[in-house]
Design an enzyme around this catalytic site. Structure first.
Site, mmCIF file in Angstrom:
data_model
loop_
_atom_site.group_PDB
_atom_site.id
_atom_site.type_symbol
_atom_site.label_atom_id
_atom_site.label_comp_id
_atom_site.label_asym_id
_atom_site.label_seq_id
_atom_site.Cartn_x
_atom_site.Cartn_y
_atom_site.Cartn_z
ATOM 1 N N HIS A 393 11.476 -8.528 4.519
ATOM 2 C CA HIS A 393 12.490 -8.334 3.471
ATOM 3 C C HIS A 393 12.651 -6.907 3.000
ATOM 4 O O HIS A 393 13.484 -6.643 2.140
ATOM 5 C CB HIS A 393 12.159 -9.203 2.254
ATOM 6 N N LYS A 584 21.278 -6.841 -11.276
ATOM 7 C CA LYS A 584 20.244 -6.958 -10.241
ATOM 8 C C LYS A 584 18.973 -6.404 -10.847
ATOM 9 O O LYS A 584 18.998 -5.832 -11.934
ATOM 10 C CB LYS A 584 20.643 -6.177 -8.990
ATOM 11 N N ARG A 585 17.838 -6.574 -10.166
ATOM 12 C CA ARG A 585 16.613 -5.958 -10.679
ATOM 13 C C ARG A 585 16.816 -4.457 -10.873
ATOM 14 O O ARG A 585 17.548 -3.830 -10.106
ATOM 15 C CB ARG A 585 15.443 -6.220 -9.717
ATOM 16 N N LYS A 590 18.134 1.022 -6.237
ATOM 17 C CA LYS A 590 19.412 0.352 -6.501
ATOM 18 C C LYS A 590 20.365 1.245 -7.295
ATOM 19 O O LYS A 590 21.545 0.956 -7.427
ATOM 20 C CB LYS A 590 19.176 -0.971 -7.228
ATOM 21 N N THR A 692 22.234 -9.886 -1.917
ATOM 22 C CA THR A 692 22.962 -11.153 -1.910
ATOM 23 C C THR A 692 23.881 -11.234 -3.123
ATOM 24 O O THR A 692 24.858 -11.986 -3.106
ATOM 25 C CB THR A 692 22.006 -12.359 -1.925
ATOM 26 N N LYS A 696 27.867 -12.897 -3.678
ATOM 27 C CA LYS A 696 28.346 -13.809 -4.735
ATOM 28 C C LYS A 696 29.613 -13.249 -5.369
ATOM 29 O O LYS A 696 30.576 -13.981 -5.618
ATOM 30 C CB LYS A 696 27.273 -13.986 -5.812
#
Ligand SMILES: *Cc1c(COP(=O)(O)O)cnc(C)c1O
Length: 844
Positions: A393, A584-585, A590, A692, A696
């Site tokens: 992952h 998101k986290r 990110k 992901t 969505k």
């Protein structure tokens, strides 16, 4: 004379508790489901009758609160599944199709009620029934606590996969841990993240069923002995262990309208009774209870680290506990049907490892086959290596698990022996492939040498698996070229890609009923199980009435989201403004920071009166930071500080508003993605394995601003450049730019970024807390900034201007929105799971 207490202490001091693992007698114990009376009794009540009964006989009182009413509804809905659940189990125990065990330390399930009703086609019935109780389905749904048994993407993927497996009629059992406390609850106090325990089981869990007759025992500590029997065969005994009970709690996973009910089996740790008894006999009640707590500690709490590890001993205990319990369960089931002939095991079973977290299942399966079922090493290894499949992952080095050998030797001595044996046999293959290359032996060894030896869990997983997959095209390529390139040379046939996906049931049909309704009216309802059919929406981009309705639905969803934001953050989002969302986290890779810098840039423009062509926007950021991740927590504080300044200036708010949403979780995302205009997927290229959240949003018609990273690349491929706001360096350019990275120089060349940096440095956002953002500022100008924030700023800013221009033309925007939804079919997890089924699970 010694007292009982003294002798107890003496005993403790001398030796660890004697608790040899009893050699379990393996008997073929066929699984018999009684045909009578179960099959002759009255069929289950209707949902309404069942609910009435639960309220009348289950609650025992009239003054039930919303939690109790929800529990009664949940139990009634579960009852509707019981017959099919039993039939599914009976069928699967015949091994009519290959049995898949999906092993994962995380299952981020969220709420179950709405999804179960959708899968069982009972939503309308439930709505009607609940009017009798002066409440609505929506209100009851809001009472359910999220099952937050995961950190983020990895855990949510496992949940989407279970839904797709059941809906594709595959026999897949999820194996996980029933954490008493899931992901922490995030509060924001003075702009800072505060963590609070998530007591999600406080009011009980109507979905779970405790299966007392499937309890297994998991050993820890102790030592190993070996002896040679009279036939000259060496036997290994792991003895003197402390044993913990693993108690299964089963949760039903309904397929979509197909009668299959799969199982998510979550293990809870409990103290072994015999163990307590010995203590009681010695009169030390307190010691006995303390021991009990020690055992139960194993499944107490989920570790809240996403994309990083902290190496705590208890975490390794959780991993072994899950792996051992699940394997014992699988083997017992197999033996009940086939007896002790394991020659067919890998033909009928496959284990999918969700990252390396459960990879200790490799030596554990070896141990059970060798020591308990007395197979030879070669037999056991053939079975193990033909039934294990590993999903990687992440490429981030801080997320690669390495366990200290001394720690593991103390906790799992027999397991360490087996790992060393696996390693020495595997290194012979390496030596054969690269003759005379000592360096390869060191770099590829499962054991990392150093002041303290460590076990490289990813290498262990690769060595033992017949399949190794990445989770998006780019990610798999980077695994083959970089992190695992030696293994790719040795075993190219093991490597494959399975781009992640999300379930269209939860992430469109359930969470966006208005849009789902419109789509169904135009295309029929087949899209729910065949998302590629959404491509037919492209034909409607020139249908004015359709585009208008599409836009109206988005507006209604934005209205609902703005009410949610106001309730959770106290900030008013105006639905006529653009909703720009990043949830998101919180992680440096990110790049929430890049987003915040852009907000500061817009804020400066407004203060400078430069509002020409500006589109009014509401920026929403949400996500949890790992409690030990200082930089991520400072980013949360910065987001809140900037939001505060933006929202408190009435000259600014007509153009710009910002909020930080506390406690981002699955049920929050169900409200967020339908009401989003612009989805922020802006990670440093090469760092986000897949993502992901991006999918969505796309399904629900958001447009994406994003980098060439993870599954963004494949989304762009599907929807086309003209319908995607691409910016930034690609993975190869990031690697290049690192060589001589000079952020100060880049900042000096950008008027916009220089302005933003000066404003940050001036303390404008932290007037009463001087210095709190110094680390953040330093990270941006650091030539070793791994995340290259400054490098991508200008490109991001320009892409954001293009976003604004496009938004000004609402017809075009809505058409692009439709095209995004139409192009999202590939990202259904049904599609992903069909790939796992065809290329991995059914391969052998
Ligand atoms: C989908 C989802 C994630 C994953 O989001 P990414 O943007 O891919 O990191 C994390 N948490 C929750 C609650 C989600 O629903």
């Amino acid at each position: 004379m010694t007292t009982a207490k003294e002798s107890a202490n003496e005993k403790k001091a001398s030796t660890p508790r004697k608790k040899p693992v009893k050699k379990t007698k393996v008997k073929a114990d066929p699984i018999v489901e009684p045909a009578v009376p179960a099959d002759t009794c009255e069929p289950c009540d209707t949902l309404g009758a069942s609910l009435a009964r639960h309220i009348r006989y289950g609650l025992c009182r009239d003054d039930h609160d919303p939690e109790e009413l929800f529990t009664a509804v949940g139990k009634s809905v579960k009852e509707q599944m019981l017959d099919d659940w039993r039939q599914t189990r009976i069928k699967d125990n015949q091994y009519q199709q290959k049995q898949v065990a999906y092993l994962s330390l995380e299952f981020l399930m969220g709420r179950a009620l709405g999804n179960a009703l959708l899968s069982l086609n009972l939503t309308d019935e439930a709505k009607a029934v609940l009017t009798d109780y002066a409440t609505t389905l929506e209100d009851i749904e809001q009472v359910e606590h999220d099952a937050g048994l995961g950190n983020g993407g990895l855990g949510r993927l496992a949940a989407c996969f279970l839904d797709s497996c059941a809906s594709l009629d595959l026999s897949v059992t999820g194996y996980g841990i029933r954490y008493q406390y899931g992901m922490f609850m995030q509060k924001i106090v003075d702009g800072y993240q505060i963590e609070q325990p998530d007591r999600w089981l406080r009011h009980g869990n109507p979905w779970e069923v405790r299966i007392a007759h499937k309890i297994v025992t998991v050993p820890f500590f102790g030592h190993t002995e070996n002896y040679v029997d009279k036939h000259g065969r060496r036997h290994h005994v792991w003895t003197d262990t402390q044993n913990v009970l693993a108690v299964p709690y089963d949760v039903p996973i309904p397929g979509f309208n197909n009668g299959r009910i799969n199982t998510l089996r979550l293990w809870k740790a409990e103290a072994n009774d015999e163990f307590d008894l010995a203590e009681f006999n010695e009169g030390d009640y307190a010691e006995a209870v303390a021991t009990k707590n020690l055992a139960e500690q194993i499944t107490m709490v989920l570790y809240p680290n996403d994309a990083s590890v902290n190496g705590k001993e208890l975490r390794l205990r959780q991993q072994y506990f899950l792996s051992s319990a699940s394997l014992q369960d699988l083997l017992a089931r197999y033996v009940a049907h086939y007896g002790k002939d394991f020659s067919q095991f890998s033909q009928h079973n496959v284990l999918q490892l969700n990252d390396t977290h459960p990879s200790i299942a490799v030596p554990e399966l070896m141990r059970l086959l060798l020591d308990q079922y007395e197979l030879t090493w070669d037999e056991a290894w053939a079975i193990t290596s033909e039934s294990m499949a590993y999903t990687n992952h992440t490429l981030l080095p801080e997320a690669l698990e390495r366990w200290s050998v001394p720690m593991m030797k103390y906790m799992l001595p027999r397991i360490v022996e087996i790992i060393f044996e696996i390693n020495s046999r595997y290194l012979e293959q390496v030596a054969h492939h690269w003759p005379g290359n000592i360096e390869k032996l060191t770099s590829m060894s499962i054991i990392e040498e150093g002041p303290e030896q460590h076990i490289r869990m990813a290498y262990l997983a690769i060595v033992a698996s017949f399949s190794v997959n990445g989770v998006a095209g780019l990610h798999t390529q980077l695994l083959k070229d970089g992190l695992f390139s030696d293994f790719y040379q040795l075993w190219p046939e093991k490597f494959n890609n399975k781009t992640n996906g999300v379930t269209p049931r939860r992430w469109l049909a359930y969470c966006n009923p208005k849009l789902a309704g419109l789509i169904t009216r135009r295309l029929g309802k087949e899209w729910i199980t065949d998302l590629s059919r959404l491509a037919a929406l492209n034909a409607f981009t020139s249908d004015k009435a359709f585009v208008k309705e599409w836009a109206e639905i988005k507006l209604a969803n934005k209205q609902a989201l703005s009410e949610f934001v106001e309730q959770e953050c106290g900030v008013k989002f105006d639905p006529s403004m653009m909703f720009d969302v990043q949830v998101k986290r919180i992680h440096e890779y990110k790049r929430q920071l890049l987003n915040i810098l852009h907000v500061i840039h817009l804020y400066r423009r407004i203060l400078n009166g430069d509002t020409e062509g500006m589109v009014p926007r509401c920026v929403l950021i949400g996500g949890k930071a790992a409690p030990g991740y200082a930089m991520a927590k400072q980013i949360i504080k910065l987001a809140n500080s900037v939001a505060h300044m933006v929202n408190s200036d009435p000259l600014v708010t007509p153009y710009l508003r910002m909020a930080f949403l506390p406690n981002y979780n699955v049920s929050a995302m169900e409200k967020i993605c339908p009401g989003t205009d612009l989805s922020e997927q802006i990670s440093t290229a090469g760092k986000e394995a897949s993502g992901t959240g991006n999918m969505k949003f796309m399904m629900n018609g958001a447009l994406t601003i994003g980098t060439l990273d993870g599954a963004n690349i494949e989304m762009l491929e599907e929807v086309g450049h003209e319908n995607f706001f691409l910016f930034g360096l690609d993975a190869a350019q990031v690697a290049q730019a690192k060589v001589n990275y000079q952020p100060q120089h880049i900042i000096a060349q950008s008027e916009a970024l220089s302005g933003v940096m000066s404003m940050l440095k001036s303390g404008h956002f932290n007037l009463v807390e001087p210095g709190i953002f110094d680390h953040i500022i330093a990270s941006i100008i650091d030539p070793y900034d791994q995340w290259m924030t400054a490098a991508d700023f200008e490109s991001y800013r320009i892409a954001q201007e293009k976003v604004a221009q496009t938004y000004l033309d609402q017809d075009t925007w809505q058409q692009i929105s439709i095209r995004n939804s139409a192009a999202s079919g590939r990202f259904s997890s049904d599609n992903t799971i069909a790939g796992y089924r065809d290329d991995i699970w059914m391969k052998k």
